[in-house]
Design a protein around this motif. Sequence first.
Motif, PDB file in Angstrom:
ATOM      1  N   ARG A   1       7.464  -0.413  -3.693  1.00 44.34           N
ATOM      2  CA  ARG A   1       6.289   0.209  -3.079  1.00 44.34           C
ATOM      3  C   ARG A   1       6.674   1.503  -2.347  1.00 44.34           C
ATOM      4  O   ARG A   1       5.964   2.515  -2.435  1.00 44.34           O
ATOM      5  CB  ARG A   1       5.636  -0.780  -2.109  1.00 44.34           C
ATOM      6  CG  ARG A   1       4.332  -0.275  -1.486  1.00 44.34           C
ATOM      7  CD  ARG A   1       3.725  -1.330  -0.586  1.00 44.34           C
ATOM      8  NE  ARG A   1       3.358  -2.520  -1.316  1.00 44.34           N
ATOM      9  CZ  ARG A   1       2.205  -2.649  -1.973  1.00 44.34           C
ATOM     10  NH1 ARG A   1       1.337  -1.649  -1.992  1.00 44.34           N
ATOM     11  NH2 ARG A   1       1.923  -3.779  -2.606  1.00 44.34           N
ATOM     12  N   SER A   2       7.796   1.513  -1.629  1.00 41.40           N
ATOM     13  CA  SER A   2       8.221   2.712  -0.916  1.00 41.40           C
ATOM     14  C   SER A   2       8.577   3.831  -1.890  1.00 41.40           C
ATOM     15  O   SER A   2       8.257   5.001  -1.646  1.00 41.40           O
ATOM     16  CB  SER A   2       9.427   2.386  -0.024  1.00 41.40           C
ATOM     17  OG  SER A   2       9.079   1.427   0.956  1.00 41.40           O
ATOM     18  N   TYR A   3       9.233   3.496  -2.985  1.00 44.54           N
ATOM     19  CA  TYR A   3       9.577   4.488  -4.006  1.00 44.54           C
ATOM     20  C   TYR A   3       8.305   5.143  -4.539  1.00 44.54           C
ATOM     21  O   TYR A   3       8.201   6.381  -4.610  1.00 44.54           O
ATOM     22  CB  TYR A   3      10.341   3.781  -5.129  1.00 44.54           C
ATOM     23  CG  TYR A   3      10.937   4.693  -6.175  1.00 44.54           C
ATOM     24  CD1 TYR A   3      10.133   5.469  -7.014  1.00 44.54           C
ATOM     25  CD2 TYR A   3      12.306   4.761  -6.356  1.00 44.54           C
ATOM     26  CE1 TYR A   3      10.675   6.289  -7.970  1.00 44.54           C
ATOM     27  CE2 TYR A   3      12.869   5.585  -7.326  1.00 44.54           C
ATOM     28  CZ  TYR A   3      12.039   6.341  -8.132  1.00 44.54           C
ATOM     29  OH  TYR A   3      12.578   7.150  -9.072  1.00 44.54           O
ATOM     30  N   ALA A   4       7.300   4.328  -4.921  1.00 46.55           N
ATOM     31  CA  ALA A   4       6.064   4.868  -5.485  1.00 46.55           C
ATOM     32  C   ALA A   4       5.288   5.666  -4.445  1.00 46.55           C
ATOM     33  O   ALA A   4       4.681   6.700  -4.757  1.00 46.55           O
ATOM     34  CB  ALA A   4       5.207   3.729  -6.029  1.00 46.55           C
ATOM     35  N   ARG A   5       5.303   5.223  -3.185  1.00 44.23           N
ATOM     36  CA  ARG A   5       4.561   5.930  -2.139  1.00 44.23           C
ATOM     37  C   ARG A   5       5.128   7.334  -1.933  1.00 44.23           C
ATOM     38  O   ARG A   5       4.376   8.291  -1.724  1.00 44.23           O
ATOM     39  CB  ARG A   5       4.611   5.136  -0.836  1.00 44.23           C
ATOM     40  CG  ARG A   5       3.801   5.805   0.294  1.00 44.23           C
ATOM     41  CD  ARG A   5       3.975   5.072   1.606  1.00 44.23           C
ATOM     42  NE  ARG A   5       3.541   3.702   1.528  1.00 44.23           N
ATOM     43  CZ  ARG A   5       4.344   2.651   1.717  1.00 44.23           C
ATOM     44  NH1 ARG A   5       5.632   2.857   2.001  1.00 44.23           N
ATOM     45  NH2 ARG A   5       3.882   1.432   1.632  1.00 44.23           N
TER      46      ARG A   5
END
Length: 307
Positions: free
Chosen positions: A54-58
Amino acid sequence: MSLGADLKRERELRGVTLEEIARETKIRASLLGYIEDDRFDRLPAGVFRQSFVRSYARYLGIDEDKPVREYLLAEDRVKSSGQRFRAAQTARPSLGARLKTRAASAKSAALLPSVVALLGALTIFYFVEVRARTDQDWLSVDKSSGVAQLSQAQAPAPAQTSRNNGKLVGVSGSGGQADLSVLGELTPKLPSETPSGARGASVAEPMLRIEAQEEAWVRVSVGESTLFSGILRSGDTRSFSLQRPLNLKLGNPLGTQLWVNDRVFGQLGEAGKTKTIFVSAENYQGFLAVPDAVDPSPGPSRVGSLN
């Protein structure tokens, strides 16, 4: 294409390195590399794997839920494969287990006649003992009475009936209904961002407006907090307050136009290269376009390093 390959392609399209994402998300670059290689088993177990995806995509400014759903589906497929493998391994017992089962069955068969004989002996003993006690009780009865009298304690008591003459009192309750009213409150907007394309009627502070003249990836942050990260289509705008200094990264600087209170910035970069600049209420005037200037772009002292 796998989840990791999709994320890697989106990162490369934006000109972002794994090291930059690692600095912003506080996730080691090696772990981010495992995500791109679909080696989720090398990540810390539990909720950390989902949080890393999720952090990568955000950071890339893409829909966070879609990569997370793809990761969960991949995890389910891996678990199902493992369960089928273990089931195949345990479907047929080992030779030792089969021999042990046969030995136990043979032992049970050998003990069965002894158990049956013991149960038969106990049954005979029980009936003999009960018959002897019955005969002894019969001989102890007083023969002069001729018949055994039932004791008063054993005689059935006459049935008694009772009638309830009470009056059924109906209880009626009345209660008013209280009208509930919910007071809705408008959520105040953050001072750092205004709706897309909005210009304040009276601006008491410098406002930075980003206009996309063609498709461009933009990231705006304050310190370690990300205010916006994503793709702007042609004609899209975003506005931010300069109360706090802003760190801007432009994936397509030539396709992006910046304004402060209706005063346009000069050219910020070259085609095909990302640009990182630091803008504040104190230094934004150095980025403004100068009429009739040969090179209106700001000096290198105001432009951040290229990534």
